[in-house]
Design an enzyme around this catalytic site. Structure first.
Site, PDB file in Angstrom:
ATOM      1  N   CYS A 170     -15.826  14.059  28.660  1.00  0.00           N
ATOM      2  CA  CYS A 170     -14.928  13.234  29.464  1.00  0.00           C
ATOM      3  C   CYS A 170     -15.473  11.829  29.704  1.00  0.00           C
ATOM      4  CB  CYS A 170     -14.668  13.911  30.809  1.00  0.00           C
ATOM      5  SG  CYS A 170     -13.886  15.518  30.658  1.00  0.00           S
ATOM      6  N   GLN A 197     -17.753  26.049  33.858  1.00  0.00           N
ATOM      7  CA  GLN A 197     -18.812  26.430  32.917  1.00  0.00           C
ATOM      8  C   GLN A 197     -19.374  27.818  33.208  1.00  0.00           C
ATOM      9  OE1 GLN A 197     -19.616  24.703  30.226  1.00  0.00           O
ATOM     10  NE2 GLN A 197     -18.377  22.906  30.683  1.00  0.00           N
ATOM     11  N   SER A 235     -11.007  26.742  33.488  1.00  0.00           N
ATOM     12  CA  SER A 235     -10.238  26.218  32.362  1.00  0.00           C
ATOM     13  C   SER A 235     -10.417  27.143  31.166  1.00  0.00           C
ATOM     14  CB  SER A 235     -10.717  24.805  32.011  1.00  0.00           C
ATOM     15  OG  SER A 235      -9.830  24.169  31.119  1.00  0.00           O
TER      16      SER A 235
END
Length: 361
Positions: free
Chosen positions: A308, A172, A188
């Site tokens: 998730c 993040q 990511s």
């Protein structure tokens, strides 16, 4: 449709999409080569991958290597499971608000796992006690549910003083704020306007890891398998753009955050007011049913927490860790915004959410 779930994923940047297109090639294209082949098409594809690697490396501190992965979950598994044999079986310490990719992996390691508590603001005390003989400490830089920014520099120094490796989930943080120093860092691409299906692990020089996936020996032997030049190129372009726009994007999010606080004045903020990424607004309002709220406001894309964990139906363990009751956790929503969010969209979404919430009271 108004998209306000930037912590779950971000829209693909047009620049990233353009960078990917030449490497999606069909039979009449010269962009479909295997980057591990030695012929001309392979060498062209390899050059695209290495250019992307250079661009991604610019995100990290000097003195390390970028290993491409399928995403941060794989990167964190390589980091935590692959630590050199000398640390196998040693105690592991992770914060109470780590992503499941860290927490569940840590709990599956052979050593004992210590959960480091957080305070009401969602912050780990830099002087928190670490287990004797600790081998790995893993604390994320920015929390995905409540946006709090951890004192990772201090915690990294503490870990190293104890002879432990410091692993940081910077998913993040990447592309939004400077990435903190650590021994192993996971990111990511789809969290900073890159494509899904690709991430990276940064490995500090001198850190030895055991292979995660054996096979052809790609990625310095840590993660075998054919790389996608298209995904690598998209990730490289996305991070290059994010680094160039970081001050502009940060100012935009800060402005939206202040406006959102005004628009949701009747809601309580979860997590620190000051030590947080301003693209994350996690708020609660007594008496609301979040599932019903999301159903009533279907044209606004927001969430009740981590994507998730959204299918479990259980109250957020992150909110429980900062002292909220199950009821308060169930009264909480996460609103995430970023580069492509407009003030008009935020205002319209707030009006719809507030109206629907009022009808429940």
């Amino acid at each position: 449709m108004i998209y306000l779930d930037y912590q779950a994923t971000t829209p693909l940047a047009p620049e990233a999409r353009e960078a990917m297109l030449p490497w999606l090639g069909g039979p009449d294209s010269d962009g479909f080569g295997n980057p591990h082949s030695s012929h001309r098409l392979g060498r062209r594809a390899e050059a695209a991958v290495e250019l992307a690697r250079e661009r991604v490396a610019a995100l990290f501190p000097p003195g390390g290597t970028v290993v491409f992965t399928s995403g941060a979950t794989e990167a964190l598994n390589i980091a935590l499971r692959g630590c050199d044999p000398g640390r196998a079986g040693k105690p592991v310490a992770v914060s109470a608000i780590e992503h499941s990719a860290v927490l569940n992996t840590a709990l599956d390691l052979p050593g004992d796992t210590t959960i480091l508590p957080v305070d009401r603001d969602g912050l780990v005390d830099p002087q928190v006690g670490l287990p004797e003989g600790v081998g790995i400490v893993s604390v994320m830089q920015v929390n995905n549910e409540i946006g709090t920014i951890q004192p990772v520099a201090d915690l990294c120094a503490r870990a190293r003083a104890e002879g432990a490796l410091f692993v940081c989930d910077a998913v993040q943080a990447a592309g939004k704020t400077p990435v903190a120093e650590a021994d192993l860092i996971a990111i990511s691409a789809h969290k900073f306007h890159g494509p899904k299906g690709i991430g990276a692990l940064w490995v500090r020089e001198g850190v030895e890891l055991e292979p995660h996936t054996t096979g052809g020996g790609q990625e310095n032997g840590l993660r075998s398998g054919t790389l996608s030049p298209a995904l690598c190129a998209g990730m490289g372009a996305a991070i290059e753009l994010a680094l160039a726009r970081m001050p502009e994007d940060a100012a935009h999010c800060a402005s939206l955050f202040e406006r959102a606080r005004e628009l949701f004045a009747g809601w309580q903020l979860n997590g620190s007011v000051t030590q947080r990424y301003k693209g994350n607004l996690n708020i609660r309002r007594d008496g609301i049913d979040v599932a019903r709220l999301m159903s009533d406001v279907r044209d606004v894309m927001f969430s009740a927490g981590s994507a998730c964990a959204s299918e479990t139906g259980k109250p957020s363990r992150i909110l429980a860790a900062i002292g909220l009751t199950q009821e308060q956790a169930r009264n909480s929503v996460r609103i995430g915004f970023g580069r492509y969010t407009t003030a008009a969209e935020l205002e319209q979404a707030a009006d719809l959410i507030n109206r629907a919430a009022a009808l429940q009271e």
